[in-house]
Design a protein around this motif. Structure first.
Motif, PDB file in Angstrom:
ATOM      1  N   ILE A  46     -23.274 -14.524 -25.054  1.00  0.00           N
ATOM      2  CA  ILE A  46     -24.418 -15.428 -25.207  1.00  0.00           C
ATOM      3  C   ILE A  46     -25.536 -15.019 -24.265  1.00  0.00           C
ATOM      4  O   ILE A  46     -26.706 -14.934 -24.658  1.00  0.00           O
ATOM      5  N   ASN A  49     -27.173 -11.859 -25.451  1.00  0.00           N
ATOM      6  CA  ASN A  49     -27.936 -12.115 -26.665  1.00  0.00           C
ATOM      7  C   ASN A  49     -29.280 -12.747 -26.309  1.00  0.00           C
ATOM      8  O   ASN A  49     -30.319 -12.369 -26.862  1.00  0.00           O
ATOM      9  N   GLN A  86     -32.916 -17.672 -32.009  1.00  0.00           N
ATOM     10  CA  GLN A  86     -31.654 -17.366 -31.323  1.00  0.00           C
ATOM     11  C   GLN A  86     -31.698 -17.830 -29.868  1.00  0.00           C
ATOM     12  O   GLN A  86     -30.729 -18.413 -29.368  1.00  0.00           O
ATOM     13  N   PHE A  90     -29.045 -20.665 -28.386  1.00  0.00           N
ATOM     14  CA  PHE A  90     -28.113 -20.395 -27.289  1.00  0.00           C
ATOM     15  C   PHE A  90     -28.450 -21.177 -26.025  1.00  0.00           C
ATOM     16  O   PHE A  90     -27.552 -21.630 -25.317  1.00  0.00           O
ATOM     17  N   LEU A 149     -19.325 -20.770 -32.852  1.00  0.00           N
ATOM     18  CA  LEU A 149     -20.012 -19.524 -32.493  1.00  0.00           C
ATOM     19  C   LEU A 149     -19.868 -18.480 -33.600  1.00  0.00           C
ATOM     20  O   LEU A 149     -20.838 -17.819 -33.966  1.00  0.00           O
TER      21      LEU A 149
END
Length: 192
Positions: A46, A49, A86, A90, A149
């Motif tokens: 995470i 990312n 995104q 997250f 997830l």
């Protein structure tokens, strides 16, 4: 960077006091709506990312300043939206888990409006980055042991593939994409 407080750190978890083993299927599938805390591997994926997508937003922002072609500009805007989505997902997930969301590394985009790259190179770069993005999200998916997830990663891969098709079409329509060498067609060679 640490002493100045500008180093972006991943969320921290306490060092385990003993080895624990997974005992139930509920480690993967939430039992009665309850989710287990994120594990260290999931947190790492995470964090990276989010970091990659912050970089993507900065890259998109800088290129949007210099690109004049409307079709390519819209293509870059679409990527920026995917990256921002995104980041938001997250960071919200980390907040729900009572972990701090990450803060972007303090990098700035200059105010230049002169492109250092050709439109062809920029679209090719994004075509290449899409492949890398799918690979890295696929890697995160393979390590994810929480269904929520895994579901999100699968959805994002689909979005990126749809987005990548737009860039592919831009390159094909403008005759910017060379066809890679191919294996011989044995059926044609055999006269079939």
């Amino acid at each position: 960077m640490l002493s100045k407080g500008i180093y972006d750190r991943p969320p921290m978890i306490t060092y385990p006091e003993k080895v624990e083993y997974v005992k139930k299927q509920s480690y993967i599938v939430a039992a009665m709506g309850k989710k287990r805390p994120l594990n260290a591997v999931e947190l790492t994926e995470i964090f990276f990312n989010i970091e990659r997508n912050y970089f993507s937003v900065l890259l998109c922002m800088s290129l949007l300043q210099v690109i004049k072609d409307k079709e390519i500009k819209n293509y870059i805007k679409d990527r920026m939206e995917i990256s921002e989505k995104q980041i938001n997902f997250f960071n919200e997930l980390l907040k729900k888990e009572e972990l701090l969301g990450t803060v972007p590394v303090s990098m700035e985009v200059t105010n230049s409006t002169v492109s250092p790259f050709s439109d062809k190179l920029i679209v090719a770069l994004f075509h290449f980055l899409n492949s890398i993005d799918v690979t890295l999200i696929g890697h995160a998916l393979s390590l994810s042991m929480r269904v929520d997830l895994a579901t999100y990663y699968s959805k994002v891969i689909g979005e990126i593939l749809i987005y990548a098709e737009k860039g592919f079409n831009i390159m094909v329509n403008r005759q910017w994409l060379e066809q890679p060498p191919q294996a011989p067609n044995r059926k044609v060679l055999k006269g079939e």
